[in-house]
Motif scaffolding. Structure first.
Motif, PDB file in Angstrom:
ATOM      1  N   GLU A   1       0.827  -1.203   0.000  1.00  0.00           N
ATOM      2  CA  GLU A   1       0.000   0.000   0.000  1.00  0.00           C
ATOM      3  C   GLU A   1       0.862   1.254   0.000  1.00  0.00           C
ATOM      4  O   GLU A   1       0.520   2.248  -0.656  1.00  0.00           O
ATOM      5  CB  GLU A   1      -0.896  -0.018   1.235  1.00  0.00           C
ATOM      6  CG  GLU A   1      -1.751   1.208   1.384  1.00  0.00           C
ATOM      7  CD  GLU A   1      -2.405   1.289   2.748  1.00  0.00           C
ATOM      8  OE1 GLU A   1      -3.474   1.913   2.816  1.00  0.00           O
ATOM      9  OE2 GLU A   1      -1.853   0.755   3.726  1.00  0.00           O
ATOM     10  N   SER A   2       1.978   1.229   0.700  1.00  0.00           N
ATOM     11  CA  SER A   2       2.862   2.390   0.754  1.00  0.00           C
ATOM     12  C   SER A   2       3.477   2.690  -0.607  1.00  0.00           C
ATOM     13  O   SER A   2       3.589   3.857  -0.998  1.00  0.00           O
ATOM     14  CB  SER A   2       3.969   2.158   1.783  1.00  0.00           C
ATOM     15  OG  SER A   2       3.423   2.033   3.064  1.00  0.00           O
ATOM     16  N   VAL A   3       3.855   1.662  -1.335  1.00  0.00           N
ATOM     17  CA  VAL A   3       4.413   1.864  -2.678  1.00  0.00           C
ATOM     18  C   VAL A   3       3.363   2.476  -3.596  1.00  0.00           C
ATOM     19  O   VAL A   3       3.634   3.435  -4.334  1.00  0.00           O
ATOM     20  CB  VAL A   3       4.948   0.536  -3.248  1.00  0.00           C
ATOM     21  CG1 VAL A   3       5.292   0.664  -4.716  1.00  0.00           C
ATOM     22  CG2 VAL A   3       6.148   0.061  -2.452  1.00  0.00           C
ATOM     23  N   VAL A   4       2.157   1.941  -3.545  1.00  0.00           N
ATOM     24  CA  VAL A   4       1.080   2.451  -4.400  1.00  0.00           C
ATOM     25  C   VAL A   4       0.704   3.876  -4.005  1.00  0.00           C
ATOM     26  O   VAL A   4       0.516   4.746  -4.871  1.00  0.00           O
ATOM     27  CB  VAL A   4      -0.140   1.507  -4.339  1.00  0.00           C
ATOM     28  CG1 VAL A   4      -1.340   2.109  -5.028  1.00  0.00           C
ATOM     29  CG2 VAL A   4       0.213   0.159  -4.951  1.00  0.00           C
ATOM     30  N   ALA A   5       0.589   4.148  -2.704  1.00  0.00           N
ATOM     31  CA  ALA A   5       0.208   5.487  -2.252  1.00  0.00           C
ATOM     32  C   ALA A   5       1.285   6.513  -2.581  1.00  0.00           C
ATOM     33  O   ALA A   5       0.979   7.623  -3.021  1.00  0.00           O
ATOM     34  CB  ALA A   5      -0.068   5.475  -0.755  1.00  0.00           C
TER      35      ALA A   5
ATOM     36  N   LEU B   1       7.694   7.384   6.198  1.00  0.00           N
ATOM     37  CA  LEU B   1       7.858   7.480   7.647  1.00  0.00           C
ATOM     38  C   LEU B   1       6.835   6.625   8.384  1.00  0.00           C
ATOM     39  O   LEU B   1       7.163   5.977   9.389  1.00  0.00           O
ATOM     40  CB  LEU B   1       7.757   8.934   8.092  1.00  0.00           C
ATOM     41  CG  LEU B   1       8.949   9.818   7.766  1.00  0.00           C
ATOM     42  CD1 LEU B   1       8.668  11.264   8.169  1.00  0.00           C
ATOM     43  CD2 LEU B   1      10.196   9.322   8.457  1.00  0.00           C
ATOM     44  N   VAL B   2       5.596   6.624   7.905  1.00  0.00           N
ATOM     45  CA  VAL B   2       4.565   5.785   8.520  1.00  0.00           C
ATOM     46  C   VAL B   2       4.930   4.315   8.377  1.00  0.00           C
ATOM     47  O   VAL B   2       4.805   3.533   9.332  1.00  0.00           O
ATOM     48  CB  VAL B   2       3.174   6.078   7.893  1.00  0.00           C
ATOM     49  CG1 VAL B   2       2.161   5.038   8.310  1.00  0.00           C
ATOM     50  CG2 VAL B   2       2.698   7.467   8.277  1.00  0.00           C
ATOM     51  N   LEU B   3       5.409   3.933   7.206  1.00  0.00           N
ATOM     52  CA  LEU B   3       5.814   2.541   6.976  1.00  0.00           C
ATOM     53  C   LEU B   3       6.946   2.130   7.915  1.00  0.00           C
ATOM     54  O   LEU B   3       6.868   1.083   8.574  1.00  0.00           O
ATOM     55  CB  LEU B   3       6.237   2.348   5.518  1.00  0.00           C
ATOM     56  CG  LEU B   3       6.848   0.983   5.168  1.00  0.00           C
ATOM     57  CD1 LEU B   3       5.812  -0.116   5.323  1.00  0.00           C
ATOM     58  CD2 LEU B   3       7.403   1.011   3.762  1.00  0.00           C
ATOM     59  N   VAL B   4       7.974   2.941   8.007  1.00  0.00           N
ATOM     60  CA  VAL B   4       9.114   2.610   8.858  1.00  0.00           C
ATOM     61  C   VAL B   4       8.707   2.575  10.332  1.00  0.00           C
ATOM     62  O   VAL B   4       9.104   1.670  11.072  1.00  0.00           O
ATOM     63  CB  VAL B   4      10.275   3.611   8.616  1.00  0.00           C
ATOM     64  CG1 VAL B   4      11.362   3.472   9.657  1.00  0.00           C
ATOM     65  CG2 VAL B   4      10.835   3.420   7.220  1.00  0.00           C
TER      66      VAL B   4
ATOM     67  N   VAL C   1      -1.675   0.975   8.308  1.00  0.00           N
ATOM     68  CA  VAL C   1      -2.448   0.913   7.061  1.00  0.00           C
ATOM     69  C   VAL C   1      -3.419   2.093   6.995  1.00  0.00           C
ATOM     70  O   VAL C   1      -3.532   2.772   5.964  1.00  0.00           O
ATOM     71  CB  VAL C   1      -3.201  -0.438   6.958  1.00  0.00           C
ATOM     72  CG1 VAL C   1      -4.205  -0.413   5.829  1.00  0.00           C
ATOM     73  CG2 VAL C   1      -2.214  -1.573   6.765  1.00  0.00           C
ATOM     74  N   ALA C   2      -4.109   2.362   8.096  1.00  0.00           N
ATOM     75  CA  ALA C   2      -5.060   3.475   8.126  1.00  0.00           C
ATOM     76  C   ALA C   2      -4.354   4.819   7.986  1.00  0.00           C
ATOM     77  O   ALA C   2      -4.870   5.738   7.332  1.00  0.00           O
ATOM     78  CB  ALA C   2      -5.862   3.429   9.419  1.00  0.00           C
ATOM     79  N   ALA C   3      -3.163   4.954   8.572  1.00  0.00           N
ATOM     80  CA  ALA C   3      -2.423   6.208   8.473  1.00  0.00           C
ATOM     81  C   ALA C   3      -1.961   6.482   7.051  1.00  0.00           C
ATOM     82  O   ALA C   3      -1.996   7.629   6.588  1.00  0.00           O
ATOM     83  CB  ALA C   3      -1.224   6.182   9.425  1.00  0.00           C
ATOM     84  N   VAL C   4      -1.559   5.448   6.324  1.00  0.00           N
ATOM     85  CA  VAL C   4      -1.153   5.636   4.924  1.00  0.00           C
ATOM     86  C   VAL C   4      -2.362   6.066   4.085  1.00  0.00           C
ATOM     87  O   VAL C   4      -2.248   6.943   3.228  1.00  0.00           O
ATOM     88  CB  VAL C   4      -0.494   4.359   4.365  1.00  0.00           C
ATOM     89  CG1 VAL C   4      -0.329   4.444   2.857  1.00  0.00           C
ATOM     90  CG2 VAL C   4       0.849   4.139   5.008  1.00  0.00           C
TER      91      VAL C   4
ATOM     92  N   VAL D   1      -2.936   9.742   4.845  1.00  0.00           N
ATOM     93  CA  VAL D   1      -1.954  10.609   4.184  1.00  0.00           C
ATOM     94  C   VAL D   1      -2.289  10.736   2.704  1.00  0.00           C
ATOM     95  O   VAL D   1      -2.226  11.834   2.131  1.00  0.00           O
ATOM     96  CB  VAL D   1      -0.525  10.065   4.380  1.00  0.00           C
ATOM     97  CG1 VAL D   1       0.472  10.768   3.470  1.00  0.00           C
ATOM     98  CG2 VAL D   1      -0.100  10.198   5.829  1.00  0.00           C
ATOM     99  N   PHE D   2      -2.678   9.638   2.069  1.00  0.00           N
ATOM    100  CA  PHE D   2      -2.999   9.679   0.643  1.00  0.00           C
ATOM    101  C   PHE D   2      -4.205  10.578   0.368  1.00  0.00           C
ATOM    102  O   PHE D   2      -4.165  11.435  -0.514  1.00  0.00           O
ATOM    103  CB  PHE D   2      -3.264   8.267   0.121  1.00  0.00           C
ATOM    104  CG  PHE D   2      -3.627   8.220  -1.333  1.00  0.00           C
ATOM    105  CD1 PHE D   2      -2.674   8.476  -2.296  1.00  0.00           C
ATOM    106  CD2 PHE D   2      -4.914   7.930  -1.732  1.00  0.00           C
ATOM    107  CE1 PHE D   2      -2.998   8.445  -3.642  1.00  0.00           C
ATOM    108  CE2 PHE D   2      -5.252   7.890  -3.069  1.00  0.00           C
ATOM    109  CZ  PHE D   2      -4.287   8.151  -4.024  1.00  0.00           C
ATOM    110  N   PHE D   3      -5.276  10.402   1.137  1.00  0.00           N
ATOM    111  CA  PHE D   3      -6.462  11.227   0.898  1.00  0.00           C
ATOM    112  C   PHE D   3      -6.236  12.678   1.317  1.00  0.00           C
ATOM    113  O   PHE D   3      -6.802  13.596   0.717  1.00  0.00           O
ATOM    114  CB  PHE D   3      -7.685  10.629   1.582  1.00  0.00           C
ATOM    115  CG  PHE D   3      -8.251   9.464   0.826  1.00  0.00           C
ATOM    116  CD1 PHE D   3      -8.783   9.629  -0.437  1.00  0.00           C
ATOM    117  CD2 PHE D   3      -8.227   8.192   1.368  1.00  0.00           C
ATOM    118  CE1 PHE D   3      -9.287   8.554  -1.147  1.00  0.00           C
ATOM    119  CE2 PHE D   3      -8.723   7.115   0.674  1.00  0.00           C
ATOM    120  CZ  PHE D   3      -9.258   7.300  -0.585  1.00  0.00           C
ATOM    121  N   GLY D   4      -5.400  12.906   2.322  1.00  0.00           N
ATOM    122  CA  GLY D   4      -5.030  14.274   2.666  1.00  0.00           C
ATOM    123  C   GLY D   4      -4.269  14.948   1.538  1.00  0.00           C
ATOM    124  O   GLY D   4      -4.480  16.127   1.249  1.00  0.00           O
TER     125      GLY D   4
END
Length: 106
Positions: free
Chosen positions: A14-18, A57-60, A84-87, A90-93
């Motif tokens: 999800e982090s790569v896609v976002a 940063l969220v992922l790490v 997962v929810a934080a990513v 961040v994406f929608f923000g």
């Protein structure tokens, strides 16, 4: 432990896609040259550059917290789920900020 590993793999994908999606948002500024449109390119540029960094940063942070809790034999899947929810947040923000940086005149 299995749930944590599955959620961390999901979080990594999800982090790569976002992160790629946030960089892809820079294409929204191609309409800035149209008559009547105005863009805040400073805000848009900041979002496009800072967004993927926040995702990383969220992922790490989620990886570190989950690994430390797994080593101590404590419950860790809720922290992966929060990552997962934080990513997603961040994406929608980033989408909302880029959308607010562009004003369509016509």
């Amino acid at each position: 432990m299995v749930a944590t590993v599955v959620l961390l793999v999901l979080l990594a994908a999800e982090s790569v896609v976002a992160g790629g999606g946030i960089v892809f948002l820079s294409l929204a500024f191609s309409s800035c040259g149209a008559p009547g449109n105005s863009c805040d390119e400073t805000l848009g540029g900041a979002v496009v550059y800072v967004g993927p960094v926040l995702v990383a940063l969220v992922l790490v942070a989620a990886l570190v917290v989950c690994v430390l809790r797994l080593v101590r034999r404590r419950l860790s899947w809720p922290f992966a789920l929060v990552g997962v929810a934080a990513v997603v947040a961040v994406f929608f923000g980033a989408i909302l900020l880029v959308d607010s940086a562009i004003t369509h005149g016509i």
